[in-house]
Write a protein that holds these residues in place. Structure first.
Motif, PDB file in Angstrom:
ATOM      1  N   LEU A 493       0.833  -1.199   0.000  1.00  0.00           N
ATOM      2  CA  LEU A 493       0.000   0.000   0.000  1.00  0.00           C
ATOM      3  C   LEU A 493       0.866   1.246   0.000  1.00  0.00           C
ATOM      4  CD1 LEU A 493      -2.736   1.389   0.163  1.00  0.00           C
ATOM      5  CD2 LEU A 493      -2.664   1.094   2.652  1.00  0.00           C
ATOM      6  N   ARG A 494       1.927   1.236   0.811  1.00  0.00           N
ATOM      7  CA  ARG A 494       2.841   2.377   0.856  1.00  0.00           C
ATOM      8  C   ARG A 494       3.444   2.652  -0.520  1.00  0.00           C
ATOM      9  NH1 ARG A 494       5.085   5.266   4.524  1.00  0.00           N
ATOM     10  NH2 ARG A 494       4.967   4.905   6.767  1.00  0.00           N
ATOM     11  N   ALA A 495       3.887   1.591  -1.187  1.00  0.00           N
ATOM     12  CA  ALA A 495       4.515   1.762  -2.498  1.00  0.00           C
ATOM     13  C   ALA A 495       3.538   2.366  -3.498  1.00  0.00           C
ATOM     14  CB  ALA A 495       5.035   0.417  -3.000  1.00  0.00           C
ATOM     15  N   ALA A 496       2.294   1.919  -3.448  1.00  0.00           N
ATOM     16  CA  ALA A 496       1.294   2.448  -4.370  1.00  0.00           C
ATOM     17  C   ALA A 496       1.001   3.912  -4.081  1.00  0.00           C
ATOM     18  CB  ALA A 496       0.014   1.620  -4.282  1.00  0.00           C
ATOM     19  N   VAL A 497       0.910   4.269  -2.799  1.00  0.00           N
ATOM     20  CA  VAL A 497       0.633   5.661  -2.440  1.00  0.00           C
ATOM     21  C   VAL A 497       1.837   6.544  -2.784  1.00  0.00           C
ATOM     22  CG1 VAL A 497       0.136   7.229  -0.520  1.00  0.00           C
ATOM     23  CG2 VAL A 497      -1.047   5.036  -0.673  1.00  0.00           C
ATOM     24  N   ASP A 498       3.062   6.033  -2.593  1.00  0.00           N
ATOM     25  CA  ASP A 498       4.250   6.801  -2.978  1.00  0.00           C
ATOM     26  C   ASP A 498       4.253   7.082  -4.477  1.00  0.00           C
ATOM     27  OD1 ASP A 498       5.185   6.938  -0.415  1.00  0.00           O
ATOM     28  OD2 ASP A 498       6.704   5.363  -0.643  1.00  0.00           O
ATOM     29  N   LEU A 499       3.920   6.063  -5.270  1.00  0.00           N
ATOM     30  CA  LEU A 499       3.893   6.249  -6.718  1.00  0.00           C
ATOM     31  C   LEU A 499       2.818   7.255  -7.119  1.00  0.00           C
ATOM     32  CD1 LEU A 499       5.042   5.433  -9.436  1.00  0.00           C
ATOM     33  CD2 LEU A 499       3.389   3.551  -9.510  1.00  0.00           C
ATOM     34  N   LEU A 500       1.676   7.193  -6.459  1.00  0.00           N
ATOM     35  CA  LEU A 500       0.627   8.174  -6.729  1.00  0.00           C
ATOM     36  C   LEU A 500       1.111   9.577  -6.372  1.00  0.00           C
ATOM     37  CD1 LEU A 500      -2.291   8.946  -7.472  1.00  0.00           C
ATOM     38  CD2 LEU A 500      -2.900   8.539  -5.068  1.00  0.00           C
ATOM     39  N   THR A 501       1.788   9.704  -5.235  1.00  0.00           N
ATOM     40  CA  THR A 501       2.289  11.013  -4.808  1.00  0.00           C
ATOM     41  C   THR A 501       3.245  11.593  -5.840  1.00  0.00           C
ATOM     42  OG1 THR A 501       2.072  10.375  -2.482  1.00  0.00           O
ATOM     43  CG2 THR A 501       3.519  12.237  -2.981  1.00  0.00           C
ATOM     44  N   ASP A 502       4.229  10.796  -6.261  1.00  0.00           N
ATOM     45  CA  ASP A 502       5.191  11.276  -7.264  1.00  0.00           C
ATOM     46  C   ASP A 502       4.492  11.703  -8.547  1.00  0.00           C
ATOM     47  OD1 ASP A 502       7.211  10.692  -5.495  1.00  0.00           O
ATOM     48  OD2 ASP A 502       7.889   8.881  -6.538  1.00  0.00           O
ATOM     49  N   SER A 503       3.634  10.846  -9.034  1.00  0.00           N
ATOM     50  CA  SER A 503       3.023  11.078 -10.344  1.00  0.00           C
ATOM     51  C   SER A 503       2.029  12.226 -10.304  1.00  0.00           C
ATOM     52  CB  SER A 503       2.335   9.795 -10.827  1.00  0.00           C
ATOM     53  OG  SER A 503       3.247   8.719 -10.858  1.00  0.00           O
ATOM     54  N   LEU A 504       1.191  12.241  -9.275  1.00  0.00           N
ATOM     55  CA  LEU A 504       0.150  13.265  -9.226  1.00  0.00           C
ATOM     56  C   LEU A 504       0.744  14.655  -9.008  1.00  0.00           C
ATOM     57  CD1 LEU A 504      -2.869  13.875  -9.332  1.00  0.00           C
ATOM     58  CD2 LEU A 504      -2.945  13.538  -6.861  1.00  0.00           C
ATOM     59  N   LEU A 505       1.685  14.792  -8.076  1.00  0.00           N
ATOM     60  CA  LEU A 505       2.266  16.110  -7.819  1.00  0.00           C
ATOM     61  C   LEU A 505       3.039  16.623  -9.034  1.00  0.00           C
ATOM     62  CD1 LEU A 505       3.469  15.825  -4.111  1.00  0.00           C
ATOM     63  CD2 LEU A 505       1.339  16.792  -5.005  1.00  0.00           C
ATOM     64  N   SER A 506       3.759  15.725  -9.694  1.00  0.00           N
ATOM     65  CA  SER A 506       4.465  16.115 -10.910  1.00  0.00           C
ATOM     66  C   SER A 506       3.477  16.559 -11.987  1.00  0.00           C
ATOM     67  CB  SER A 506       5.311  14.942 -11.423  1.00  0.00           C
ATOM     68  OG  SER A 506       5.799  15.195 -12.726  1.00  0.00           O
ATOM     69  N   HIS A 507       2.417  15.797 -12.145  1.00  0.00           N
ATOM     70  CA  HIS A 507       1.413  16.110 -13.171  1.00  0.00           C
ATOM     71  C   HIS A 507       0.710  17.435 -12.894  1.00  0.00           C
ATOM     72  CE1 HIS A 507      -2.019  15.623 -15.869  1.00  0.00           C
ATOM     73  NE2 HIS A 507      -2.791  15.912 -14.833  1.00  0.00           N
ATOM     74  N   LEU A 508       0.323  17.670 -11.647  1.00  0.00           N
ATOM     75  CA  LEU A 508      -0.383  18.908 -11.318  1.00  0.00           C
ATOM     76  C   LEU A 508       0.504  20.124 -11.577  1.00  0.00           C
ATOM     77  CD1 LEU A 508      -2.235  17.922  -8.006  1.00  0.00           C
ATOM     78  CD2 LEU A 508      -3.148  17.949 -10.336  1.00  0.00           C
ATOM     79  N   SER A 509       1.789  20.011 -11.236  1.00  0.00           N
ATOM     80  CA  SER A 509       2.706  21.129 -11.486  1.00  0.00           C
ATOM     81  C   SER A 509       2.855  21.389 -12.985  1.00  0.00           C
ATOM     82  CB  SER A 509       4.079  20.840 -10.867  1.00  0.00           C
ATOM     83  OG  SER A 509       4.007  20.812  -9.460  1.00  0.00           O
ATOM     84  N   TYR A 510       3.008  20.324 -13.760  1.00  0.00           N
ATOM     85  CA  TYR A 510       3.125  20.461 -15.217  1.00  0.00           C
ATOM     86  C   TYR A 510       1.865  21.094 -15.800  1.00  0.00           C
ATOM     87  CZ  TYR A 510       3.170  18.908 -20.128  1.00  0.00           C
ATOM     88  OH  TYR A 510       3.105  18.850 -21.505  1.00  0.00           O
ATOM     89  N   GLU A 511       0.711  20.651 -15.358  1.00  0.00           N
ATOM     90  CA  GLU A 511      -0.541  21.181 -15.871  1.00  0.00           C
ATOM     91  C   GLU A 511      -0.678  22.671 -15.554  1.00  0.00           C
ATOM     92  OE1 GLU A 511      -4.200  18.691 -16.042  1.00  0.00           O
ATOM     93  OE2 GLU A 511      -4.894  20.087 -14.499  1.00  0.00           O
ATOM     94  N   GLU A 512      -0.324  23.060 -14.335  1.00  0.00           N
ATOM     95  CA  GLU A 512      -0.391  24.476 -13.990  1.00  0.00           C
ATOM     96  C   GLU A 512       0.603  25.297 -14.812  1.00  0.00           C
ATOM     97  OE1 GLU A 512      -0.011  25.005  -9.764  1.00  0.00           O
ATOM     98  OE2 GLU A 512      -1.529  23.470  -9.343  1.00  0.00           O
ATOM     99  N   ARG A 513       1.800  24.754 -14.981  1.00  0.00           N
ATOM    100  CA  ARG A 513       2.836  25.473 -15.728  1.00  0.00           C
ATOM    101  C   ARG A 513       2.372  25.793 -17.140  1.00  0.00           C
ATOM    102  NH1 ARG A 513       8.070  22.179 -17.226  1.00  0.00           N
ATOM    103  NH2 ARG A 513       6.950  21.906 -19.204  1.00  0.00           N
ATOM    104  N   GLU A 514       1.652  24.853 -17.748  1.00  0.00           N
ATOM    105  CA  GLU A 514       1.274  25.025 -19.147  1.00  0.00           C
ATOM    106  C   GLU A 514      -0.110  25.638 -19.348  1.00  0.00           C
ATOM    107  OE1 GLU A 514       3.548  24.617 -21.297  1.00  0.00           O
ATOM    108  OE2 GLU A 514       4.959  23.692 -19.895  1.00  0.00           O
ATOM    109  N   LEU A 515      -0.997  25.553 -18.367  1.00  0.00           N
ATOM    110  CA  LEU A 515      -2.378  25.958 -18.606  1.00  0.00           C
ATOM    111  C   LEU A 515      -2.852  27.184 -17.838  1.00  0.00           C
ATOM    112  CD1 LEU A 515      -4.453  22.669 -18.913  1.00  0.00           C
ATOM    113  CD2 LEU A 515      -3.330  24.001 -20.683  1.00  0.00           C
ATOM    114  N   VAL A 516      -2.167  27.581 -16.771  1.00  0.00           N
ATOM    115  CA  VAL A 516      -2.662  28.721 -15.993  1.00  0.00           C
ATOM    116  C   VAL A 516      -2.777  29.971 -16.868  1.00  0.00           C
ATOM    117  CG1 VAL A 516      -2.023  30.377 -14.194  1.00  0.00           C
ATOM    118  CG2 VAL A 516      -2.022  27.936 -13.698  1.00  0.00           C
TER     119      VAL A 516
END
Length: 524
Positions: A493-516
Motif C-alpha cells: 500500500l505504501r509503495a502504491a501511495v508513494d507512486l501516486l504522490t510522485d506522479s500526481l504532484l508532478s502532473h499537477l505542477s506540469y498542468e499548472e505550468r502550461e495551462l494557468v
C-alpha cells in the motif's frame, strides 16, 4: 445573477447513521465548537439504517447551545402539516430559536407508500406541498383570529387551534429542482435548498434563480427575501464559493461530510476566507458583468495552503514554471523534484510546452481568477493526498491500531463495509478521477478550439491522466490486499501511495505550468 446581500452561513450535513448514534451527535457538537453556523441531517424515515431525524434534532438541540438545526430535507408526505407545524414550533422554542424547516415534496414513492402514505404523482406532490406550507404558516400565526380551517385537495384541517408560536420566524426552505417547485419557492418559501451534485453545473443555479425571482415578483414579493442555500459534495476552494455568493446569490454553504477534519477545516479555513472575499466584493460594488473580479483578485485570504509552495523558488532539478511575471496574480506551483518511488510512469523530459505568453500582457482581475481557480482545485487535491499519506504513516508507526483507526476515522466517510482506511483512500481516488474526467471531457476541448497550438500539451495531459488512473487501480488492488492482511501488506500500500504522490504532484505542477496562463486568456 445578483448577490442578494444575505449574511453568509456555513454548515455541515451529517448522515444520521443508526449504527453510530454517538458519533453523529459528537460530529454535531464538533461543528458547533469549530464555529459552523448550522448542522443538518438527512430525513429518510423509511430507511432503518438511519436515525429518525426529528428525534435526533431534539436530542442534538439539547446537546448543543448555539448552532442552528435543520433537516435536509423533510419529506412532507410522511408528516401531516398541522402536526409538523407544532413539532417545528416546539423544537424552535426548546432550542431557543435555532430551528429552520426544510421541506421536500417527496421522491422515493415506493418507500413512502410502503409506510402507509398515499402515492402521489409529481404534480400532485407539489400541490400537496403548497397546501402544507399554507397550513403550517396558518398554525404559526397566533395573531390571526379563530382556529385553522383549510379545505384542500390533499390536506384538510377542521378547526385546529393555532400555535404554539415559534421562538423566531422559522424559515421554510424548499429542496427544489424542477420549474413548478422553483415557482412554488418564489411564491411561498423563504429559501431554496438544492444540492450541487444533483445540479451538476452552476448554470443550473442561475436558471433556478431566474425562475424563482420571476415567480416572487409575480407574487408581489422581493426576490431578495428568499435565501439561496447550497449543499456541497466537497469542500470547494474559497474563490469558487465566493463566486457562487457574488454571482449567484448563494449565502448558506452546507458541506456534506462525516469527516471531523473536513468539518474543522471548513469552519477554520474555508469560511473566513470566503467571508473576506465576499466582503471585499461587496465593498467594491462591481459593475454588472464583473461580479467577482474585485473579490477574486490578488492578495486575498482565499490563497490556500499551497500559496507558500507556489511562491517558493524551485530547486535546480525541478521543472520550473515559464516566466510569467506577476501580471497573472498567481504563480503555478513548482515541482520540487523530490521522488519517493524508483518507478517512473512517464518520461518528464518529453513533455511538450505551450506557446510562451506575451511578457507585456496584463490580466484583468477576472482573468487572474481563471488561472487561480485551477491552482485552487489542485491545492484541494494536494491537501487530500497529504491526509491520505498521514493516515498511512500513523498506521505504519503504530500510533493507530486497526480498531482505534476504525473508531477515529469512521465518521470520515459514508462507507461502512470496509476498514475505513480503505474507504477513505477510495474516496480520494474517486475525487481525482472525477477531476480528470471533467478536464478531459469539457475543459480540454474548449482550450483546443481556443488555441490550437496547445494541442500537444493537452494530448500529453490526457495521456498522463490515463496513467494516473492506472495507479489508482493499483491502489485499489493494494487496498483489497491490505484490508485482508493489514500487518503483511502495508509495504504494498505504501509503495502504491508513494507512486501516486510522485506522479500526481508532478502532473499537477506540469498542468499548472502550461495551462494557468492560457486559462487566464481564454477563461474557464
Amino acid at each position: 445573477m445578483p448577490d442578494y446581500g444575505h449574511d453568509l452561513l456555513f454548515s455541515a450535513n451529517i448522515v444520521p447513521y443508526a449504527q453510530h448514534p454517538d458519533t453523529v451527535v459528537a460530529l454535531a457538537q464538533l461543528a458547533e465548537r469549530a464555529g459552523l453556523d448550522l448542522v443538518s441531517f438527512q430525513d429518510h424515515p423509511y430507511q432503518p439504517a438511519l436515525l429518525d431525524t426529528w428525534t435526533l434534532l431534539g436530542y442534538v438541540a439539547a446537546a448543543t447551545e448555539t448552532i442552528k438545526l435543520a433537516g435536509n430535507v423533510h419529506p412532507l408526505p410522511l408528516r401531516p402539516p398541522a402536526m409538523l407545524a407544532q413539532a417545528a414550533a416546539s423544537l424552535d422554542l426548546l432550542s431557543g430559536g435555532r430551528f429552520e424547516l426544510a421541506l421536500g415534496s417527496g421522491g422515493y414513492w415506493d418507500a413512502i407508500a410502503a409506510m402507509g402514505a398515499p402515492r402521489l404523482t409529481p404534480g400532485e406532490a407539489v400541490s400537496a406541498l403548497e397546501e402544507g406550507i399554507q397550513i403550517i404558516r396558518a398554525a404559526w400565526d397566533t395573531d390571526a383570529p379563530g382556529a385553522v380551517h383549510f379545505h384542500g385537495v390533499h390536506h384538510r384541517v377542521e378547526g385546529t387551534p393555532r400555535g404554539p408560536r415559534p421562538a423566531h420566524d422559522i424559515g421554510i426552505w424548499l429542496g427544489a429542482y424542477k420549474p413548478r417547485m422553483l415557482r412554488l419557492t418564489g411564491r411561498l418559501a423563504d429559501g431554496w435548498l438544492p444540492s450541487l451534485p444533483y445540479l451538476q453545473t452552476t448554470a443550473k443555479i442561475a436558471e433556478g434563480n431566474t425562475v424563482i425571482d420571476e415567480a416572487a415578483a409575480e407574487a408581489g414579493r422581493d426576490p431578495r427575501d428568499i435565501r439561496r442555500l447550497l449543499n456541497l459534495g466537497e469542500d470547494l476552494p474559497p474563490a469558487q464559493l465566493a463566486e457562487l455568493a457574488l454571482e449567484h446569490g448563494v449565502s448558506v454553504f452546507t458541506l456534506m461530510t462525516g469527516d471531523p477534519r473536513q468539518i474543522q477545516r471548513f469552519a477554520a479555513e474555508t469560511a473566513p476566507a470566503v467571508r473576506e472575499l465576499v466582503a471585499a466584493g461587496r465593498r467594491a460594488a462591481p459593475a454588472p458583468g464583473t461580479g467577482t473580479a474585485a473579490a477574486l483578485g490578488t492578495g486575498s485570504a482565499a490563497d490556500s495552503a499551497g500559496e507558500t509552495a507556489r511562491r517558493a523558488t524551485p530547486p535546480a532539478t525541478a521543472q520550473t514554471a515559464a516566466p510569467q511575471g506577476t501580471a497573472l496574480g498567481v504563480t503555478p506551483t513548482p515541482d520540487d523534484g523530490v521522488r519517493l518511488s524508483d518507478v517512473r510512469v512517464w518520461d518528464e523530459s518529453t513533455r511538450p510546452t505551450s506557446p510562451r505568453p506575451d511578457p507585456a500582457r496584463r490580466y484583468t482581475p477576472r482573468e487572474q481568477a481563471n488561472g487561480r481557480h485551477l491552482i485552487d482545485v489542485h491545492d484541494h487535491l494536494r491537501a487530500e493526498l497529504a491526509q491520505l499519506r498521514d493516515l498511512v504513516d500513523q498506521v505504519a508507526a503504530g500510533a493507530l491500531d486497526a480498531e482505534a483507526a476504525r473508531s477515529h476515522i469512521n465518521a470520515m466517510t459514508m462507507r461502512q463495509n470496509n476498514w475505513t482506511l480503505g474507504a477513505y483512500c477510495e474516496y480520494y481516488c474517486r475525487l481525482v478521477t472525477m477531476h480528470h474526467t471533467l478536464e478531459d471531457a469539457a475543459m480540454f476541448p474548449q482550450r483546443r478550439r481556443a488555441e490550437p497550438a496547445l494541442a500537444p500539451v493537452l494530448d500529453r495531459l490526457k495521456e498522463e491522466h490515463q496513467a494516473i488512473h492506472k495507479i489508482l487501480e493499483r491502489i485499489d488492488r493494494a487496498l483489497v490486499a491490505f484490508v485482508g492482511d493489514p500487518a503483511g501488506r502495508l509495504d504494498g500500500l505504501r509503495a502504491a501511495v508513494d507512486l501516486l504522490t510522485d506522479s500526481l504532484l508532478s502532473h499537477l505542477s506540469y498542468e499548472e505550468r502550461e495551462l494557468v496562463e492560457p486559462l487566464a486568456r481564454h477563461g474557464l
